[in-house]
Design an enzyme around this catalytic site. Structure first.
Site, PDB file in Angstrom:
ATOM      1  N   ARG A   1      21.990  52.041  55.361  1.00 57.75           N
ATOM      2  CA  ARG A   1      21.510  51.722  53.384  1.00 57.75           C
ATOM      3  C   ARG A   1      21.769  50.479  53.345  1.00 57.75           C
ATOM      4  NH1 ARG A   1      26.007  53.936  49.693  1.00 57.75           N
ATOM      5  NH2 ARG A   1      25.121  55.266  48.775  1.00 57.75           N
TER       6      ARG A   1
ATOM      7  N   ARG B   1      19.239  49.719  50.103  1.00 57.08           N
ATOM      8  CA  ARG B   1      19.251  50.687  48.859  1.00 57.08           C
ATOM      9  C   ARG B   1      18.967  49.626  47.477  1.00 57.08           C
ATOM     10  NH1 ARG B   1      23.299  53.190  45.717  1.00 57.08           N
ATOM     11  NH2 ARG B   1      25.056  51.044  46.199  1.00 57.08           N
TER      12      ARG B   1
ATOM     13  N   CYS C   1      47.992  26.066  29.394  1.00 57.45           N
ATOM     14  CA  CYS C   1      47.439  24.249  29.020  1.00 57.45           C
ATOM     15  C   CYS C   1      48.952  23.951  29.044  1.00 57.45           C
ATOM     16  CB  CYS C   1      46.766  24.114  28.116  1.00 57.45           C
ATOM     17  SG  CYS C   1      44.353  24.384  28.949  1.00 57.45           S
TER      18      CYS C   1
ATOM     19  N   ASN D   1      44.426  37.463  40.569  1.00 55.65           N
ATOM     20  CA  ASN D   1      42.981  37.996  39.862  1.00 55.65           C
ATOM     21  C   ASN D   1      42.928  36.981  39.109  1.00 55.65           C
ATOM     22  OD1 ASN D   1      44.314  40.243  40.264  1.00 55.65           O
ATOM     23  ND2 ASN D   1      45.580  40.598  37.663  1.00 55.65           N
TER      24      ASN D   1
ATOM     25  N   CYS E   1      41.162  39.086  34.957  1.00 58.12           N
ATOM     26  CA  CYS E   1      42.410  38.412  34.654  1.00 58.12           C
ATOM     27  C   CYS E   1      40.962  37.870  33.367  1.00 58.12           C
ATOM     28  CB  CYS E   1      41.411  36.863  35.151  1.00 58.12           C
ATOM     29  SG  CYS E   1      42.288  35.322  35.569  1.00 58.12           S
ATOM     30  N   SER E   2      42.800  37.678  31.919  1.00 55.97           N
ATOM     31  CA  SER E   2      41.963  36.862  31.004  1.00 55.97           C
ATOM     32  C   SER E   2      42.222  35.836  30.473  1.00 55.97           C
ATOM     33  CB  SER E   2      43.199  37.776  30.232  1.00 55.97           C
ATOM     34  OG  SER E   2      44.595  37.387  30.710  1.00 55.97           O
TER      35      SER E   2
ATOM     36  N   GLN F   1      50.368  35.165  39.497  1.00 60.76           N
ATOM     37  CA  GLN F   1      51.443  35.926  39.346  1.00 60.76           C
ATOM     38  C   GLN F   1      52.422  36.335  40.384  1.00 60.76           C
ATOM     39  OE1 GLN F   1      51.205  38.984  35.701  1.00 60.76           O
ATOM     40  NE2 GLN F   1      48.817  38.445  35.619  1.00 60.76           N
TER      41      GLN F   1
ATOM     42  N   HIS G   1      50.529  37.715  55.661  1.00 61.75           N
ATOM     43  CA  HIS G   1      49.720  38.165  55.687  1.00 61.75           C
ATOM     44  C   HIS G   1      49.217  37.984  53.964  1.00 61.75           C
ATOM     45  CE1 HIS G   1      50.317  42.300  55.915  1.00 61.75           C
ATOM     46  NE2 HIS G   1      49.434  42.910  55.324  1.00 61.75           N
TER      47      HIS G   1
ATOM     48  N   HIS H   1      46.223  39.313  52.039  1.00 65.81           N
ATOM     49  CA  HIS H   1      44.851  39.807  51.262  1.00 65.81           C
ATOM     50  C   HIS H   1      43.990  39.462  50.416  1.00 65.81           C
ATOM     51  CE1 HIS H   1      45.524  43.141  54.034  1.00 65.81           C
ATOM     52  NE2 HIS H   1      47.391  43.184  52.944  1.00 65.81           N
TER      53      HIS H   1
ATOM     54  N   LYS I   1      30.050  45.559  43.637  1.00 61.93           N
ATOM     55  CA  LYS I   1      30.490  46.621  44.533  1.00 61.93           C
ATOM     56  C   LYS I   1      31.726  47.980  43.538  1.00 61.93           C
ATOM     57  CE  LYS I   1      33.786  49.455  48.300  1.00 61.93           C
ATOM     58  NZ  LYS I   1      32.160  50.283  48.152  1.00 61.93           N
TER      59      LYS I   1
ATOM     60  N   TYR J   1      32.633  59.528  45.571  1.00 58.46           N
ATOM     61  CA  TYR J   1      33.543  59.872  46.723  1.00 58.46           C
ATOM     62  C   TYR J   1      34.351  58.976  47.328  1.00 58.46           C
ATOM     63  CZ  TYR J   1      32.556  61.118  51.961  1.00 58.46           C
ATOM     64  OH  TYR J   1      33.224  61.587  52.903  1.00 58.46           O
TER      65      TYR J   1
ATOM     66  N   GLN K   1      34.400  53.708  50.788  1.00 54.76           N
ATOM     67  CA  GLN K   1      32.886  54.081  51.570  1.00 54.76           C
ATOM     68  C   GLN K   1      32.374  52.172  51.726  1.00 54.76           C
ATOM     69  OE1 GLN K   1      29.860  52.797  50.303  1.00 54.76           O
ATOM     70  NE2 GLN K   1      28.615  53.627  51.988  1.00 54.76           N
TER      71      GLN K   1
HETATM   72  P1  H2U Z   1      45.701  37.472  33.629  1.00 58.19           P
HETATM   73  O1  H2U Z   1      44.998  36.584  33.435  1.00 58.19           O
HETATM   74  O2  H2U Z   1      45.810  37.765  35.981  1.00 58.19           O
HETATM   75  O3  H2U Z   1      45.352  38.952  33.038  1.00 58.19           O
HETATM   76  O4  H2U Z   1      47.297  36.809  33.715  1.00 58.19           O
HETATM   77  C1  H2U Z   1      47.488  36.316  32.916  1.00 58.19           C
HETATM   78  C2  H2U Z   1      48.969  36.676  32.707  1.00 58.19           C
HETATM   79  O5  H2U Z   1      49.705  35.716  31.139  1.00 58.19           O
HETATM   80  C3  H2U Z   1      49.532  38.135  31.665  1.00 58.19           C
HETATM   81  O6  H2U Z   1      49.976  38.902  32.529  1.00 58.19           O
HETATM   82  C4  H2U Z   1      49.959  37.054  30.102  1.00 58.19           C
HETATM   83  C5  H2U Z   1      49.729  38.190  30.490  1.00 58.19           C
HETATM   84  O7  H2U Z   1      50.652  39.264  30.224  1.00 58.19           O
HETATM   85  N1  H2U Z   1      50.828  35.811  29.324  1.00 58.19           N
HETATM   86  C6  H2U Z   1      52.388  35.257  28.630  1.00 58.19           C
HETATM   87  O8  H2U Z   1      52.888  35.651  29.279  1.00 58.19           O
HETATM   88  N2  H2U Z   1      52.181  34.712  27.239  1.00 58.19           N
HETATM   89  C7  H2U Z   1      51.022  34.518  27.015  1.00 58.19           C
HETATM   90  O9  H2U Z   1      51.276  34.034  25.809  1.00 58.19           O
HETATM   91  C8  H2U Z   1      49.624  35.126  27.072  1.00 58.19           C
HETATM   92  C9  H2U Z   1      49.651  35.673  28.144  1.00 58.19           C
HETATM   93 ZN    ZN Z   2      44.210  26.270  30.150  1.00 56.22          ZN
END
Ligand code: H2U
Ligand code: ZN
Length: 341
Positions: free
Chosen positions: A28, A31, A55, A153, A160-161, A168, A296, A298, A311, A316, A323
């Site tokens: 496939r 595709r 920071c 993440n 990821c924020s 974490q 290990h 992942h 992806k 399914y 898959q």
């Molecule tokens: P992610 O980028 O993977 O979402 O992880 C950032 C984490 O940082 C997230 O779990 C935490 C959020 O709860 N956080 C703090 O603990 N303090 C902050 O001031 C902002 C974000």
């Molecule tokens: Zn920073």
């Protein structure tokens, strides 16, 4: 059936670590794709960002100020998913409506004060600091909690924020689903074969050389035979090692080296800072005998065919089983063709 047939015929592969099967549809891969493309953000980041809560010297949501850290920095997650003082309970009087309490802790781990770097862009020495941090955190938290999940993440597509390099840790007094399955399966295998499942598996892989991507004295990175994500990989020590803190100094150093190399391959694959979720699995702290476990990591990257096409685990896969199209061998070949510098 010969291995070569697996390149063209639909088949299922078995994951001995979890007991799950994955459907492989290699015919496939041609595709066409007219669906969603992820947005690519390629703005060059500054070394320091006044608005970043990771920071050094900056204020977080809690009001706490980050110290002027030089290498790595750990803090309790201000929005922790699990809490240390939850009262203990179990509701199972009705066999169909069951719940139990969870106690734990969540931490955020900053890999570097530099806002603009990612793990493969850091020096070996700097990655070494992250390895030490992983080991220390695991050593400390596994004395108190049954499971310590160290993870990262990476990338907006993984939810990821913040692009500041960080991971974490969620630790809890319960064994979560994935490690629970891995524990059962590794124990079952060990009882039968008197040897750890993953130690035997990497011996096979080192002989076949079909799915190996990167290798050094102490470590090997491969696309597991049963991978679900197109470019999923597993990083495993060659020696039998139960837990992160059991690694020798030499293994720490060669871990930093192999991480830098194979994550660089990832970045070259689609010419983008490669997104993924990664995490460490090792023997739970509370096991009396942990010889069935092999340490290990992942790596689960979401991208499929370019930096903008990911992806989806839908349809399914949600209703029947996972898959993939491109085979694990083809994925390994693609990653081997990418430079590691
Ligand atoms: P992610 O980028 O993977 O979402 O992880 C950032 C984490 O940082 C997230 O779990 C935490 C959020 O709860 N956080 C703090 O603990 N303090 C902050 O001031 C902002 C974000
Ligand atoms: Zn920073």
């Amino acid at each position: 059936m010969k291995i070569s047939n697996l390149d063209s015929h639909p088949h299922r592969r078995f994951n001995p670590l979890t007991g799950d099967w994955v459907l492989v549809s290699p015919h496939r891969t041609k595709r066409p794709w007219q669906g969603q493309q992820e947005e690519i953000t390629k703005t060059k980041r500054p070394e320091y960002d006044a608005n970043c809560y990771l920071c050094s010297g900056n204020k977080r949501a809690s009001g706490d100020i980050n110290p002027a850290y030089e290498n790595t920095f750990v803090f309790e997650n201000d929005f922790a998913a699990v809490l240390p003082n939850t009262p203990s309970f179990k509701n199972d009087s009705d066999s169909l409506i069951i719940s139990e309490s969870v106690r734990g802790t969540s931490r955020v781990i900053c890999f570097s004060p530099r806002h603009d770097l990612t793990l493969p862009e850091m020096s070996l020495e700097e990655i070494g600091h992250v390895v030490q941090l992983w080991k220390e955190q695991m050593r400390e938290l596994s004395q108190k909690y049954a499971w310590v999940q160290i993870f990262e993440n990476k990338g907006a597509v993984m939810g990821c924020s913040n692009p500041h390099p960080h991971g974490q840790i969620w630790a809890s007094n319960r064994l979560p689903n994935e490690p629970f399955k891995e524990n059962e399966k590794q124990l079952e295998y060990f009882k039968k074969n008197d040897s750890p499942l993953l130690v035997d598996y990497i011996q096979l892989e080192l002989k076949q050389k079909l799915r190996i991507i990167e290798e050094n004295e102490n470590w090997v990175v491969l696309v597991p035979y049963w991978a679900i994500w197109p470019f999923e990989t597993m990083l495993v020590p060659k020696r039998h090692v139960c837990r992160l803190p059991d690694l020798t100094q030499e293994e720490d150093q060669s871990l930093a080296a192999i991480l830098k190399k194979f994550l660089t391959r990832y970045d070259h694959l689609f010419n983008t800072s490669f997104p993924y979720s990664m995490g460490w699995h090792g023997a739970p702290g509370n096991l009396e005998d942990s010889n069935h476990w092999q340490l290990h990591a992942h790596f689960y990257p979401p991208l499929l065919r370019s930096q903008s096409v990911k992806k989806f685990i839908v349809g399914y896969e949600m209703l029947a089983e996972a898959q993939r199209d491109i085979t694990a061998e083809q994925a390994a070949q693609r990653l081997r063709e990418c430079p590691n510098v």
